[in-house]
Scaffold this motif. Structure first.
Motif, PDB file in Angstrom:
ATOM      1  N   MET A   1      26.837  18.290  39.691  1.00 22.46           N
ATOM      2  CA  MET A   1      25.326  17.633  40.654  1.00 22.46           C
ATOM      3  C   MET A   1      25.270  16.136  40.546  1.00 22.46           C
ATOM      4  N   ASP A   2      24.242  15.631  40.998  1.00 18.27           N
ATOM      5  CA  ASP A   2      24.440  13.975  41.497  1.00 18.27           C
ATOM      6  C   ASP A   2      22.524  13.871  41.958  1.00 18.27           C
ATOM      7  N   PHE A   3      22.074  13.122  40.140  1.00 20.84           N
ATOM      8  CA  PHE A   3      20.695  13.028  40.827  1.00 20.84           C
ATOM      9  C   PHE A   3      20.737  12.140  42.621  1.00 20.84           C
ATOM     10  N   TYR A   4      21.017  11.112  42.170  1.00 17.06           N
ATOM     11  CA  TYR A   4      20.960  10.531  43.593  1.00 17.06           C
ATOM     12  C   TYR A   4      21.157  11.008  44.991  1.00 17.06           C
ATOM     13  N   LYS A   5      22.185  11.686  45.263  1.00 14.97           N
ATOM     14  CA  LYS A   5      22.227  12.436  45.677  1.00 14.97           C
ATOM     15  C   LYS A   5      21.192  14.002  46.493  1.00 14.97           C
ATOM     16  N   GLU A   6      20.992  14.285  47.662  1.00 13.17           N
ATOM     17  CA  GLU A   6      20.792  15.759  47.835  1.00 13.17           C
ATOM     18  C   GLU A   6      21.243  16.291  47.298  1.00 13.17           C
ATOM     19  N   ASP A   7      20.743  17.809  46.691  1.00 13.79           N
ATOM     20  CA  ASP A   7      21.207  18.475  46.006  1.00 13.79           C
ATOM     21  C   ASP A   7      19.957  19.719  45.395  1.00 13.79           C
ATOM     22  N   GLY A  13      15.410  15.875  42.198  1.00 10.89           N
ATOM     23  CA  GLY A  13      16.157  14.681  42.493  1.00 10.89           C
ATOM     24  C   GLY A  13      16.178  13.487  43.283  1.00 10.89           C
ATOM     25  N   PHE A  14      16.024  12.250  43.354  1.00 14.86           N
ATOM     26  CA  PHE A  14      15.849  10.991  43.704  1.00 14.86           C
ATOM     27  C   PHE A  14      15.916  11.509  45.000  1.00 14.86           C
ATOM     28  N   THR A  15      16.523  11.777  45.796  1.00 14.52           N
ATOM     29  CA  THR A  15      16.397  11.713  47.509  1.00 14.52           C
ATOM     30  C   THR A  15      14.476  13.257  47.896  1.00 14.52           C
ATOM     31  N   ALA A  16      14.305  13.726  46.591  1.00 15.41           N
ATOM     32  CA  ALA A  16      13.691  14.510  47.352  1.00 15.41           C
ATOM     33  C   ALA A  16      12.136  13.870  46.505  1.00 15.41           C
ATOM     34  N   LEU A  17      11.953  13.331  45.389  1.00 13.02           N
ATOM     35  CA  LEU A  17      10.971  12.331  44.985  1.00 13.02           C
ATOM     36  C   LEU A  17      10.884  11.316  46.359  1.00 13.02           C
ATOM     37  N   VAL A  44      18.295  19.899  23.012  1.00 12.71           N
ATOM     38  CA  VAL A  44      17.904  18.661  23.141  1.00 12.71           C
ATOM     39  C   VAL A  44      18.223  17.232  23.895  1.00 12.71           C
ATOM     40  N   LEU A  45      19.721  17.038  22.887  1.00 15.09           N
ATOM     41  CA  LEU A  45      19.858  15.610  22.717  1.00 15.09           C
ATOM     42  C   LEU A  45      21.021  15.049  23.872  1.00 15.09           C
ATOM     43  N   GLU A  46      21.650  16.986  24.058  1.00 17.83           N
ATOM     44  CA  GLU A  46      22.563  16.577  24.919  1.00 17.83           C
ATOM     45  C   GLU A  46      22.042  16.222  26.411  1.00 17.83           C
ATOM     46  N   MET A  47      20.176  16.785  26.453  1.00 16.54           N
ATOM     47  CA  MET A  47      19.687  16.510  27.796  1.00 16.54           C
ATOM     48  C   MET A  47      19.031  15.123  27.744  1.00 16.54           C
ATOM     49  N   ILE A  48      18.913  14.546  27.091  1.00 19.69           N
ATOM     50  CA  ILE A  48      18.576  13.447  26.443  1.00 19.69           C
ATOM     51  C   ILE A  48      19.617  12.600  27.254  1.00 19.69           C
ATOM     52  N   ASP A  49      20.990  12.184  26.562  1.00 21.01           N
ATOM     53  CA  ASP A  49      22.167  12.020  26.804  1.00 21.01           C
ATOM     54  C   ASP A  49      22.449  12.026  28.662  1.00 21.01           C
ATOM     55  N   TYR A  52      20.035   9.937  30.208  1.00 27.73           N
ATOM     56  CA  TYR A  52      20.551   8.315  30.543  1.00 27.73           C
ATOM     57  C   TYR A  52      22.271   7.969  30.573  1.00 27.73           C
ATOM     58  N   GLN A  53      22.636   8.688  30.653  1.00 25.80           N
ATOM     59  CA  GLN A  53      23.716   8.694  30.917  1.00 25.80           C
ATOM     60  C   GLN A  53      23.630   8.390  32.837  1.00 25.80           C
ATOM     61  N   LYS A  54      23.250   9.102  33.406  1.00 27.00           N
ATOM     62  CA  LYS A  54      22.924   9.717  34.503  1.00 27.00           C
ATOM     63  C   LYS A  54      21.885  10.028  35.031  1.00 27.00           C
ATOM     64  N   VAL A  55      21.004   9.685  34.682  1.00 28.13           N
ATOM     65  CA  VAL A  55      20.026   9.426  36.327  1.00 28.13           C
ATOM     66  C   VAL A  55      18.848   8.181  35.167  1.00 28.13           C
ATOM     67  N   ALA A  56      18.725   8.301  34.279  1.00 31.28           N
ATOM     68  CA  ALA A  56      17.767   6.260  35.128  1.00 31.28           C
ATOM     69  C   ALA A  56      18.579   5.061  34.947  1.00 31.28           C
ATOM     70  N   SER A  57      17.798   4.271  35.375  1.00 29.21           N
ATOM     71  CA  SER A  57      18.761   3.327  36.059  1.00 29.21           C
ATOM     72  C   SER A  57      18.189   1.706  36.433  1.00 29.21           C
ATOM     73  N   ASP A  58      17.839   1.593  37.811  1.00 32.28           N
ATOM     74  CA  ASP A  58      16.882  -0.149  37.794  1.00 32.28           C
ATOM     75  C   ASP A  58      16.432   1.339  38.851  1.00 32.28           C
ATOM     76  N   LYS A  59      16.568   2.299  39.541  1.00 29.96           N
ATOM     77  CA  LYS A  59      16.031   3.256  40.289  1.00 29.96           C
ATOM     78  C   LYS A  59      14.857   3.087  39.785  1.00 29.96           C
ATOM     79  N   PHE A  60      15.012   4.057  38.592  1.00 27.03           N
ATOM     80  CA  PHE A  60      14.762   5.024  38.301  1.00 27.03           C
ATOM     81  C   PHE A  60      15.315   5.464  36.925  1.00 27.03           C
ATOM     82  N   ARG A  61      13.341   4.209  36.227  1.00 29.53           N
ATOM     83  CA  ARG A  61      13.584   3.840  34.530  1.00 29.53           C
ATOM     84  C   ARG A  61      12.791   4.614  33.869  1.00 29.53           C
ATOM     85  N   PRO A  62      13.111   5.014  32.485  1.00 28.33           N
ATOM     86  CA  PRO A  62      12.660   5.404  31.450  1.00 28.33           C
ATOM     87  C   PRO A  62      11.258   4.562  31.724  1.00 28.33           C
TER      88      PRO A  62
END
Length: 161
Positions: A1-7, A13-17, A44-49, A52-62
């Protein structure tokens, strides 16, 4: 899965938002009740990781603070507030709650269908008066407003303080 591609597998996901003009999204870490005690916190730690690894970015910040939230809204940026659904994932440890907070979690529901050490879905109490007082007295939790919440729970249950 890719948060930034329609899935279609992603709830939001980012495109839906973008299509929905959603600027701020609460992203929930949910641990199913069948995950055994001793693995819930780590799950939960794995989900947080993953966040930060696959979702958080300059486009979608925490979003960590009210200031971060205001800045995102004023600048028209997209942001995420991390949340945990159900205190069962705490595994009865305020150390774990503080750890999540340091990693960016800013909210938590007390229950999700099943009871836990903090709350239940019915009118029965899961903590004794002594346990609630001990949690309220924990200085480290004061910074996270846990004590105020537990105090309110105690008030609602008519506890003698």
């Amino acid at each position: 899965m890719d948060f930034y591609k329609e899935d279609k597998l992603l709830h939001s996901g980012f495109t839906a938002l973008e299509k929905g003009n959603v600027d701020i999204q609460v992203l929930a870490c949910f641990v199913p009740s069948q995950v055994p005690f001793g693995r819930r916190f780590h799950t939960v730690l794995e989900m947080i990781d993953i966040f930060y690894q696959k979702v958080a970015s300059d486009k979608f910040r925490p979003i960590f603070t009210k200031g971060d939230l205001a800045e995102c809204v004023l600048k028209g940026q997209k942001g995420a507030i991390l949340f945990v659904e159900g205190a069962h994932a705490l595994e009865e440890s305020l150390v774990q709650l503080r750890t999540w907070f340091r990693l960016g979690v800013r909210g938590m529901t007390l229950t999700w269908n099943h009871g836990n050490a903090l709350a239940s879905g019915n009118h029965s109490r899961n903590l004794t008066d002594e346990q609630i007082r001990a949690l309220i007295a924990n200085d480290g939790a004061n910074r996270l407003d846990v004590c105020r919440l537990l105090y309110r729970i105690g008030e609602a249950q008519g506890l003698d303080r």
